[in-house]
Structures are given as structure tokens and as C-alpha cells.
Scaffold this motif. Structure first.
Motif, PDB file in Angstrom:
ATOM      1  N   HIS A  58      -7.687   6.020  -4.913  1.00  0.00           N
ATOM      2  CA  HIS A  58      -6.359   5.626  -5.155  1.00  0.00           C
ATOM      3  C   HIS A  58      -5.690   4.641  -4.322  1.00  0.00           C
ATOM      4  CE1 HIS A  58      -2.264   6.705  -6.634  1.00  0.00           C
ATOM      5  NE2 HIS A  58      -1.729   6.792  -5.447  1.00  0.00           N
ATOM      6  N   ARG A  59      -6.270   4.835  -2.982  1.00  0.00           N
ATOM      7  CA  ARG A  59      -5.674   3.636  -2.115  1.00  0.00           C
ATOM      8  C   ARG A  59      -6.466   2.321  -2.599  1.00  0.00           C
ATOM      9  NH1 ARG A  59      -5.550   6.225   3.950  1.00  0.00           N
ATOM     10  NH2 ARG A  59      -4.313   8.102   3.433  1.00  0.00           N
ATOM     11  N   LEU A  60      -7.577   2.356  -3.016  1.00  0.00           N
ATOM     12  CA  LEU A  60      -8.368   1.096  -3.200  1.00  0.00           C
ATOM     13  C   LEU A  60      -7.639   0.488  -4.476  1.00  0.00           C
ATOM     14  CD1 LEU A  60     -10.540  -0.703  -2.501  1.00  0.00           C
ATOM     15  CD2 LEU A  60     -12.065   0.713  -4.045  1.00  0.00           C
ATOM     16  N   VAL A  61      -7.283   1.274  -5.503  1.00  0.00           N
ATOM     17  CA  VAL A  61      -6.756   0.875  -6.607  1.00  0.00           C
ATOM     18  C   VAL A  61      -5.150   0.244  -6.252  1.00  0.00           C
ATOM     19  CG1 VAL A  61      -5.487   1.412  -8.973  1.00  0.00           C
ATOM     20  CG2 VAL A  61      -7.758   2.298  -8.328  1.00  0.00           C
ATOM     21  N   ARG A  62      -4.559   1.055  -5.395  1.00  0.00           N
ATOM     22  CA  ARG A  62      -3.101   0.302  -5.153  1.00  0.00           C
ATOM     23  C   ARG A  62      -3.307  -0.683  -4.493  1.00  0.00           C
ATOM     24  NH1 ARG A  62       0.841   4.804  -3.088  1.00  0.00           N
ATOM     25  NH2 ARG A  62       2.207   3.226  -3.808  1.00  0.00           N
ATOM     26  N   ARG A  63      -4.232  -0.984  -3.561  1.00  0.00           N
ATOM     27  CA  ARG A  63      -4.408  -2.352  -2.855  1.00  0.00           C
ATOM     28  C   ARG A  63      -5.101  -3.345  -3.701  1.00  0.00           C
ATOM     29  NH1 ARG A  63      -7.474  -1.683   2.562  1.00  0.00           N
ATOM     30  NH2 ARG A  63      -5.750  -0.924   3.472  1.00  0.00           N
ATOM     31  N   LEU A  64      -5.836  -3.010  -4.728  1.00  0.00           N
ATOM     32  CA  LEU A  64      -6.303  -4.159  -5.413  1.00  0.00           C
ATOM     33  C   LEU A  64      -5.525  -4.830  -6.455  1.00  0.00           C
ATOM     34  CD1 LEU A  64     -10.052  -3.088  -5.551  1.00  0.00           C
ATOM     35  CD2 LEU A  64      -9.062  -5.017  -4.219  1.00  0.00           C
ATOM     36  N   THR A  65      -4.287  -3.787  -7.018  1.00  0.00           N
ATOM     37  CA  THR A  65      -3.782  -4.271  -8.077  1.00  0.00           C
ATOM     38  C   THR A  65      -2.097  -4.088  -7.941  1.00  0.00           C
ATOM     39  OG1 THR A  65      -3.554  -1.849  -8.785  1.00  0.00           O
ATOM     40  CG2 THR A  65      -5.453  -3.363  -9.805  1.00  0.00           C
ATOM     41  N   PRO A  66      -1.679  -4.835  -6.709  1.00  0.00           N
ATOM     42  CA  PRO A  66      -0.396  -4.727  -6.334  1.00  0.00           C
ATOM     43  C   PRO A  66       0.432  -5.716  -7.386  1.00  0.00           C
ATOM     44  CG  PRO A  66      -1.588  -6.180  -4.742  1.00  0.00           C
ATOM     45  CD  PRO A  66      -2.469  -5.391  -5.523  1.00  0.00           C
ATOM     46  N   VAL A  67      -0.286  -6.926  -7.914  1.00  0.00           N
ATOM     47  CA  VAL A  67       0.379  -7.662  -8.694  1.00  0.00           C
ATOM     48  C   VAL A  67       0.792  -7.163 -10.016  1.00  0.00           C
ATOM     49  CG1 VAL A  67       0.043 -10.039 -10.034  1.00  0.00           C
ATOM     50  CG2 VAL A  67      -0.835  -9.784  -7.742  1.00  0.00           C
ATOM     51  N   PHE A  68      -0.212  -6.447 -10.777  1.00  0.00           N
ATOM     52  CA  PHE A  68       0.015  -5.704 -11.967  1.00  0.00           C
ATOM     53  C   PHE A  68       1.145  -4.587 -11.828  1.00  0.00           C
ATOM     54  CE2 PHE A  68      -4.351  -7.165 -12.343  1.00  0.00           C
ATOM     55  CZ  PHE A  68      -4.102  -8.269 -13.087  1.00  0.00           C
TER      56      PHE A  68
END
Length: 82
Positions: A58-68
């Protein structure tokens, strides 16, 4: 047969005969309890691992996709009340 006479095994001999059965039963019960504990420990380990993996992903997804995520959270232009 005479009255009052019975064939009773002497007490120490009876205990000596029953001791292996008691030890074997106790060992079987303790091994069963150990098996249940190890199974419970494995289940808890799987649950904790699943929680940690979900948190990290969950943290990784939030870190990798802040633009979207930022694009989806923008308010619409020209909507009254905003």
C-alpha cells in the motif's frame, strides 16, 4: 472359593504395570498439544506476514503513483459550490 479372599495385585506391582501406559498417554497428549501450538504459530505468522506485505505494498503504491492520485482528486472546473 473361600469368602473374603480376592485376587488383588499388590499396589507397587500395579503401579509398575500402569506406569508405561501413563507415560505413553502423557507423551501423546503433550505431542498433540505441541502440534496444535505449532499450527497456531504458523497461522499467526501467515497473518502477520500478510498484514506486513499489504502495508508495504500500500505504501509502495502510494509512493509510486502520486501523480495519478493527484489527477483523480482535483476538483472539477466550473462546478458551483466548490
Amino acid at each position: 472359593m473361600a469368602q473374603g479372599v480376592c485376587n488383588v495385585v499388590p499396589r507397587p506391582f500395579a503401579i509398575a504395570l500402569l506406569a508405561p501406559a501413563i507415560v505413553a498417554t502423557s507423551a501423546a497428549i503433550l505431542l498433540g498439544l505441541l502440534g496444535v501450538f505449532v499450527l497456531w504459530l504458523c497461522i499467526v505468522a501467515v497473518l502477520v506476514t500478510a498484514i506486513v506485505v499489504a502495508d508495504i505494498s500500500h505504501r509502495l503504491v502510494r509512493r509510486l503513483t502520486p501523480v495519478f492520485i493527484g489527477l483523480l482528486e482535483r476538483p472539477a472546473v466550473g462546478v458551483p459550490g466548490r
